[in-house]
Design a protein around this motif. Structure first.
Motif, PDB file in Angstrom:
ATOM      1  N   SER A 178     -51.253  28.510  54.382  1.00 31.08           N
ATOM      2  CA  SER A 178     -51.485  28.703  55.820  1.00 31.08           C
ATOM      3  C   SER A 178     -50.275  28.224  56.613  1.00 31.08           C
ATOM      4  O   SER A 178     -49.859  28.860  57.591  1.00 31.08           O
ATOM      5  CB  SER A 178     -52.736  27.941  56.260  1.00 31.08           C
ATOM      6  OG  SER A 178     -53.889  28.453  55.618  1.00 31.08           O
ATOM      7  N   MET A 179     -49.719  27.105  56.196  1.00 26.55           N
ATOM      8  CA  MET A 179     -48.513  26.591  56.846  1.00 26.55           C
ATOM      9  C   MET A 179     -47.355  27.587  56.722  1.00 26.55           C
ATOM     10  O   MET A 179     -46.622  27.852  57.678  1.00 26.55           O
ATOM     11  CB  MET A 179     -48.140  25.257  56.199  1.00 26.55           C
ATOM     12  CG  MET A 179     -46.734  24.780  56.471  1.00 26.55           C
ATOM     13  SD  MET A 179     -46.284  23.501  55.288  1.00 26.55           S
ATOM     14  CE  MET A 179     -44.502  23.588  55.368  1.00 26.55           C
ATOM     15  N   ARG A 229     -50.076  18.668  58.968  1.00 24.98           N
ATOM     16  CA  ARG A 229     -51.316  18.277  59.657  1.00 24.98           C
ATOM     17  C   ARG A 229     -51.208  16.866  60.226  1.00 24.98           C
ATOM     18  O   ARG A 229     -51.627  16.600  61.367  1.00 24.98           O
ATOM     19  CB  ARG A 229     -52.504  18.336  58.692  1.00 24.98           C
ATOM     20  CG  ARG A 229     -53.824  17.859  59.313  1.00 24.98           C
ATOM     21  CD  ARG A 229     -54.874  17.582  58.258  1.00 24.98           C
ATOM     22  NE  ARG A 229     -54.567  16.445  57.406  1.00 24.98           N
ATOM     23  CZ  ARG A 229     -54.846  15.178  57.727  1.00 24.98           C
ATOM     24  NH1 ARG A 229     -55.417  14.892  58.881  1.00 24.98           N
ATOM     25  NH2 ARG A 229     -54.546  14.207  56.879  1.00 24.98           N
ATOM     26  N   GLY A 239     -48.578  21.160  53.446  1.00 26.08           N
ATOM     27  CA  GLY A 239     -49.460  21.474  54.569  1.00 26.08           C
ATOM     28  C   GLY A 239     -50.086  20.227  55.165  1.00 26.08           C
ATOM     29  O   GLY A 239     -50.259  20.127  56.397  1.00 26.08           O
ATOM     30  N   ASP A 240     -50.388  19.245  54.317  1.00 28.04           N
ATOM     31  CA  ASP A 240     -51.021  18.034  54.836  1.00 28.04           C
ATOM     32  C   ASP A 240     -50.033  17.163  55.593  1.00 28.04           C
ATOM     33  O   ASP A 240     -50.426  16.450  56.522  1.00 28.04           O
ATOM     34  CB  ASP A 240     -51.664  17.236  53.696  1.00 28.04           C
ATOM     35  CG  ASP A 240     -52.736  16.296  54.208  1.00 28.04           C
ATOM     36  OD1 ASP A 240     -53.677  16.793  54.866  1.00 28.04           O
ATOM     37  OD2 ASP A 240     -52.632  15.068  53.990  1.00 28.04           O
ATOM     38  N   CYS A 279     -43.310  22.855  60.804  1.00 32.30           N
ATOM     39  CA  CYS A 279     -43.341  23.513  59.497  1.00 32.30           C
ATOM     40  C   CYS A 279     -41.934  23.648  58.928  1.00 32.30           C
ATOM     41  O   CYS A 279     -41.708  23.448  57.726  1.00 32.30           O
ATOM     42  CB  CYS A 279     -43.985  24.898  59.612  1.00 32.30           C
ATOM     43  SG  CYS A 279     -45.730  24.886  60.078  1.00 32.30           S
ATOM     44  N   LEU A 299     -55.269  21.813  56.218  1.00 34.23           N
ATOM     45  CA  LEU A 299     -54.198  22.799  56.407  1.00 34.23           C
ATOM     46  C   LEU A 299     -53.501  23.013  55.069  1.00 34.23           C
ATOM     47  O   LEU A 299     -52.767  22.156  54.583  1.00 34.23           O
ATOM     48  CB  LEU A 299     -53.192  22.310  57.452  1.00 34.23           C
ATOM     49  CG  LEU A 299     -51.979  23.234  57.695  1.00 34.23           C
ATOM     50  CD1 LEU A 299     -52.423  24.624  58.143  1.00 34.23           C
ATOM     51  CD2 LEU A 299     -51.021  22.621  58.712  1.00 34.23           C
ATOM     52  N   SER A 300     -53.755  24.159  54.464  1.00 31.51           N
ATOM     53  CA  SER A 300     -53.151  24.455  53.168  1.00 31.51           C
ATOM     54  C   SER A 300     -51.694  24.859  53.345  1.00 31.51           C
ATOM     55  O   SER A 300     -51.279  25.312  54.419  1.00 31.51           O
ATOM     56  CB  SER A 300     -53.907  25.587  52.474  1.00 31.51           C
ATOM     57  OG  SER A 300     -53.695  26.813  53.161  1.00 31.51           O
ATOM     58  N   THR A 301     -50.927  24.712  52.289  1.00 31.03           N
ATOM     59  CA  THR A 301     -49.525  25.106  52.361  1.00 31.03           C
ATOM     60  C   THR A 301     -49.358  26.617  52.558  1.00 31.03           C
ATOM     61  O   THR A 301     -48.469  27.038  53.304  1.00 31.03           O
ATOM     62  CB  THR A 301     -48.772  24.608  51.114  1.00 31.03           C
ATOM     63  OG1 THR A 301     -48.848  23.168  51.090  1.00 31.03           O
ATOM     64  CG2 THR A 301     -47.313  25.026  51.146  1.00 31.03           C
ATOM     65  N   THR A 303     -40.654  22.003  55.418  1.00 29.83           N
ATOM     66  CA  THR A 303     -40.224  22.934  54.363  1.00 29.83           C
ATOM     67  C   THR A 303     -38.763  22.738  54.003  1.00 29.83           C
ATOM     68  O   THR A 303     -38.393  22.722  52.820  1.00 29.83           O
ATOM     69  CB  THR A 303     -40.453  24.378  54.831  1.00 29.83           C
ATOM     70  OG1 THR A 303     -41.833  24.560  55.118  1.00 29.83           O
ATOM     71  CG2 THR A 303     -40.021  25.385  53.780  1.00 29.83           C
TER      72      THR A 303
END
Length: 499
Positions: A357-358, A327, A323-324, A387, A353-355, A391
């Motif tokens: 949330s991502m 961001r 997530g970072d 994203c 931004l947490s993973t 990922t």
């Protein structure tokens, strides 16, 4: 037309041209800003690309580093730690056992009843959040909190047993941090990861710290197995399926282990085990190779982390960091253009931004991408693409790591009969190979899991891929620890010797 009328007409025309020129100018500047943002994305996508050729280079590098780590201490960034686990559960275990899984921002308490014949008759699990302040306090405070939680769990789940009756109960401890194992039930902490920083714990025996805390809380329980989360996952995988030879955990952090021949552990000459094998804790989060597609965002993330120049592989593939990375790419775009609106102070905050949330943004299939707010639809689509790149890279690199393990132990099919084949007349038949998988990122993030599974098959090729099975072992890291507590409590003598 009079002079006044002509003047007005000319004035209106000039004004209209001026307005049109302003509008055109704004559109041109807007397009330039947008194309600037697109350029940032394209550069990132190119730098983070993982074509299969590059993945195979990572496979080879992983296998080479594994050899080096087994050859000598400090010979590789992979620590290749002995676990002193040489006999994995085979399904014959029975009785009631408890386990703790400490790792990341929470820990799990487990109780299982085994009935032999690969049967789990009863299984209870609870999760507890570790208060933030305990992650940087003292070892005594941390383990007192864990011991109290275990005591309360035993009182709730122990079939109404009173604490004095829980005497001689065997406990498995999964400790998801780098540990130098001294025996199957003892080991010292090498370093903290995943945001923990308890200085007085470095070099201490984890089991001793826990046993003292259990005594202070009035619990007469004995830790008979200290394992890493990946080792617990391997134990559960082997309990169900004897073809399980490796385990990978991808959650907040990441790690892997596998079953190695004892005579291949060159750095520990004279290692004898009853089975002829030894589970090796790779600590693969620290793997590094020049073939990894590192971007400027990865470099900045590493430099600003609590452990710069450390855990390089983990920072590219695990849930704490993905997530970072997203961001940081968005922040760079925001500085390039105002398409995201004014640069928010929140966007400047690390890990805001947490993973999860991502993942929610990435897997949002609504027409207007409602998981993303306050920006135009085309910008939302761009965020989803970011994203996807992050990922996809993470999952494919993890897949290359898995195949690297298989290559090291001869299960990737690249070397004929000596590489994953069983002699059968003139032709060799591939051996079935199972890799146990656990961890919140792999379990909960569908796109990540699909990209990883797809990449493993792509790297192995059509002929070999059907013989390699990635099998989910939910809560494997905890249940496996309880099973190892069971199998080790049944042994009256140490099965591992170093001459």
């Amino acid at each position: 037309m009079g002079k006044v009328g002509l003047g007005l007409a000319v004035g209106c025309a000039v004004a209209s041209c001026a307005i049109a020129a302003v509008m055109v100018g704004r559109r041109v500047r807007s397009r330039r800003r947008w194309w600037g943002v697109v350029r940032v994305f394209d550069e990132f996508e190119e730098a983070a690309s993982t074509p299969v050729g590059r993945l195979r280079q990572v496979v080879d590098a992983m296998a080479v580093e594994m050899h080096a780590g087994l050859a000598s201490e400090g010979g590789s960034k992979l620590k290749m730690l002995l676990t002193f686990v040489d006999n994995l559960p085979d399904g014959s275990e029975n009785g009631i056992y408890y386990a703790l899984h400490v790792g990341g921002t929470n820990f799990r308490l487990l109780r299982i009843q085994l009935g032999g014949q690969r049967a789990i008759l009863e299984y209870d699990v609870e999760r507890e959040l570790i208060p933030q302040h305990l992650m940087t306090s003292t070892s005594e405070e941390l383990f007192d909190f864990i011991a109290l939680s275990l005591k309360e769990f035993v009182e709730r789940k122990g079939n109404n047993l009173q604490i004095p009756q829980v005497r001689g109960t065997n406990l498995g401890l999964t400790f998801s941090f780098p540990v130098k194992q001294m025996s199957v039930s003892s080991g010292t902490l090498i370093k903290w990861t995943k945001g923990f920083a308890i200085e007085d714990m470095i070099g201490k025996d984890i089991v001793e710290c826990l046993q003292r805390a259990l005594s202070r809380r009035g619990l007469d329980m004995t830790v008979t197995a200290l394992v890493n989360d990946s080792v617990g996952t391997l134990a559960l995988g082997h309990f169900y399926d004897k073809d399980t030879v490796a385990a990978v955990v991808i959650g907040t952090g990441t790690n892997a282990c596998y079953l190695e021949r004892a005579d291949a552990v060159i750095k520990c000459q004279g290692l004898l085990t009853t089975s002829g094998g030894m589970v090796i804790n790779m600590e693969w989060g620290n793997f590094w190779s020049s073939h990894l597609p590192r971007t400027s965002y990865d470099i900045d993330l590493d430099a600003e982390s609590q452990n710069p120049n450390d855990q390089g592989f983990e920072k590219m593939i695990s849930g704490m960091y993905l997530g970072d990375i997203v961001r940081r790419v968005i922040l760079r775009m925001s500085l390039e253009s105002d398409v995201f609106g004014p640069v928010s102070s929140k966007l400047l905050a690390r890990f805001v931004l947490s993973t999860p949330s991502m993942a929610a943004m990435h897997e949002d299939y609504s027409p207007n991408l409602s998981e993303i707010h306050d920006v135009p639809l085309k910008v939302r689509k761009l965020v989803v693409k970011i994203c996807d790149v992050v990922t996809r890279r993470a999952a494919r690199l993890a897949a290359a790591g898995i195949v690297g393990i298989l290559k090291k132990i001869g299960r990737d099919g690249t070397g004929g009969i000596t590489s994953g084949r069983i002699k059968s007349g003139k032709s060799g038949k591939m051996r079935r190979t199972v890799v146990a998988m656990d961890g919140g990122l792999y379990m909960s993030y569908t796109m990540f899991r699909e990209y990883l599974n797809e990449a493993v098959a792509e790297i192995l090729g059509e002929e070999i891929a059907p013989y390699v099975i990635l099998k989910v072992m939910e809560d494997g890291s905890g249940i496996g620890a309880a099973m190892l507590a069971a199998s080790n409590s049944a042994q009256s003598v140490d099965t591992v010797q170093v001459l």
